[in-house]
Design an enzyme around this catalytic site. Sequence first.
Site, short mmCIF file in Angstrom:
data_model
loop_
_atom_site.label_atom_id
_atom_site.label_comp_id
_atom_site.label_asym_id
_atom_site.label_seq_id
_atom_site.Cartn_x
_atom_site.Cartn_y
_atom_site.Cartn_z
N LYS A 13 -24.17 46.19 -19.70
CA LYS A 13 -23.42 45.55 -18.61
C LYS A 13 -21.91 45.58 -18.86
O LYS A 13 -21.14 45.93 -17.97
CB LYS A 13 -23.86 44.10 -18.40
CG LYS A 13 -25.30 43.94 -17.93
CD LYS A 13 -25.59 42.51 -17.50
CE LYS A 13 -25.37 41.48 -18.59
NZ LYS A 13 -26.29 41.61 -19.75
N ARG A 86 -26.95 33.50 -14.58
CA ARG A 86 -27.99 33.71 -15.57
C ARG A 86 -29.17 32.77 -15.36
O ARG A 86 -30.15 32.87 -16.09
CB ARG A 86 -27.41 33.45 -16.96
CG ARG A 86 -27.14 34.74 -17.76
CD ARG A 86 -26.58 34.28 -19.06
NE ARG A 86 -26.61 35.15 -20.16
CZ ARG A 86 -25.57 35.91 -20.56
NH1 ARG A 86 -24.52 36.03 -19.80
NH2 ARG A 86 -25.63 36.57 -21.68
N ARG A 121 -24.07 47.45 -32.20
CA ARG A 121 -22.90 47.27 -31.33
C ARG A 121 -21.68 46.72 -32.08
O ARG A 121 -21.80 45.81 -32.90
CB ARG A 121 -23.31 46.29 -30.22
CG ARG A 121 -22.25 46.00 -29.22
CD ARG A 121 -22.85 45.61 -27.92
NE ARG A 121 -23.36 44.25 -27.89
CZ ARG A 121 -23.86 43.70 -26.79
NH1 ARG A 121 -23.93 44.39 -25.67
NH2 ARG A 121 -24.30 42.47 -26.83
N ARG A 154 -20.43 41.01 -33.14
CA ARG A 154 -20.54 39.64 -32.65
C ARG A 154 -21.61 38.89 -33.42
O ARG A 154 -22.66 39.44 -33.72
CB ARG A 154 -20.89 39.66 -31.16
CG ARG A 154 -19.67 39.80 -30.29
CD ARG A 154 -20.03 40.11 -28.86
NE ARG A 154 -21.18 39.37 -28.38
CZ ARG A 154 -21.66 39.49 -27.15
NH1 ARG A 154 -21.07 40.30 -26.29
NH2 ARG A 154 -22.72 38.82 -26.77
N ARG A 165 -32.20 35.90 -27.70
CA ARG A 165 -31.50 36.09 -26.42
C ARG A 165 -32.38 36.82 -25.41
O ARG A 165 -32.33 36.55 -24.21
CB ARG A 165 -30.19 36.85 -26.65
CG ARG A 165 -29.15 36.02 -27.38
CD ARG A 165 -27.98 36.84 -27.83
NE ARG A 165 -27.16 37.27 -26.72
CZ ARG A 165 -26.39 38.35 -26.74
NH1 ARG A 165 -26.35 39.13 -27.79
NH2 ARG A 165 -25.65 38.64 -25.70
P1 AMP Z 1 -22.68 37.63 -23.02
O1 AMP Z 1 -21.40 38.12 -23.58
O2 AMP Z 1 -22.73 37.77 -21.52
O3 AMP Z 1 -23.89 38.24 -23.67
O4 AMP Z 1 -22.74 36.06 -23.30
C1 AMP Z 1 -22.74 35.56 -24.62
C2 AMP Z 1 -23.26 34.12 -24.63
O5 AMP Z 1 -22.42 33.30 -23.81
C3 AMP Z 1 -24.65 33.93 -24.06
O6 AMP Z 1 -25.66 34.22 -25.01
C4 AMP Z 1 -24.62 32.47 -23.66
O7 AMP Z 1 -24.71 31.63 -24.78
C5 AMP Z 1 -23.20 32.33 -23.11
N1 AMP Z 1 -23.14 32.65 -21.65
C6 AMP Z 1 -22.44 33.67 -21.06
N2 AMP Z 1 -22.60 33.66 -19.74
C7 AMP Z 1 -23.43 32.62 -19.46
C8 AMP Z 1 -23.99 32.09 -18.27
N3 AMP Z 1 -23.74 32.65 -17.06
N4 AMP Z 1 -24.79 31.00 -18.36
C9 AMP Z 1 -25.05 30.41 -19.56
N5 AMP Z 1 -24.57 30.87 -20.73
C10 AMP Z 1 -23.76 31.95 -20.69
#
Ligand code: AMP
Length: 215
Positions: A13, A86, A121, A154, A165
Amino acid sequence: MRIILLGPPGAGKGTQAKFIAEDFSIPEISTGNMLRAAVETPLGLKVKEIMSQGLLVPDDIIINLVEHRIQQPDCAGGFLFDGFPRTTAQADALKERHIKIDHVVELAVDDDEIVARVTGRWVHPGSGRVYHMTYHPPKVPGLDDETGEPLIQREDDSLVTVRKRLKVYREQTEPLLSYYETWANSGDSMAPKFSRVIATGSLPDVRAKIMNVLR
Ligand code: AMP
């Protein structure tokens, strides 16, 4: 153009979002990047533990963050959501606020492929640029192509956290696929279009498939 990119962690994404945002000249809104950028603030401290465990941050925090972000002038011509919504509650929040989305695109990838992708990654913290040891290596190992700054892995990309996740995605986010698909087929004029793109293959191939459904 207002677009939502849906898909499991590691579906690509972030990488594809950058391409699409550039092609349509719209900002990419990644709630994950926004939360990571807030690490030193009270909000960041509050969510750090949740994020490092691979769990979802509470809906009200996320909705608040997004609501403010899309009021910025750069969002007037549209935006691309990456990693939002999400949960059904987050999708409902958009609906209730009459924030019309044009297109929802699902990037579909199976679990084994995701584990391989995510654990390899590397990211450039300053820009969010994403690399992969095997599939998309930087020109110089460990360094960002554009700035030459060090890349990092990360904390939430470890194998254990990735599995967690994925479980969270399947339980809490995957229901959004049928949420948007059903809505798209309902004939409601507020409903975004819904498209599924099989996101395996090379980056340019996936990019072309996405542009194909968006145009
Ligand atoms: P990402 O970079 O999109 O994979 O997000 C990393 C982490 O941020 C996720 O595993 C969640 O802990 C938090 N996070 C990001 N976007 C959301 C969302 N829309 N709702 C809830 N938690 C989020």
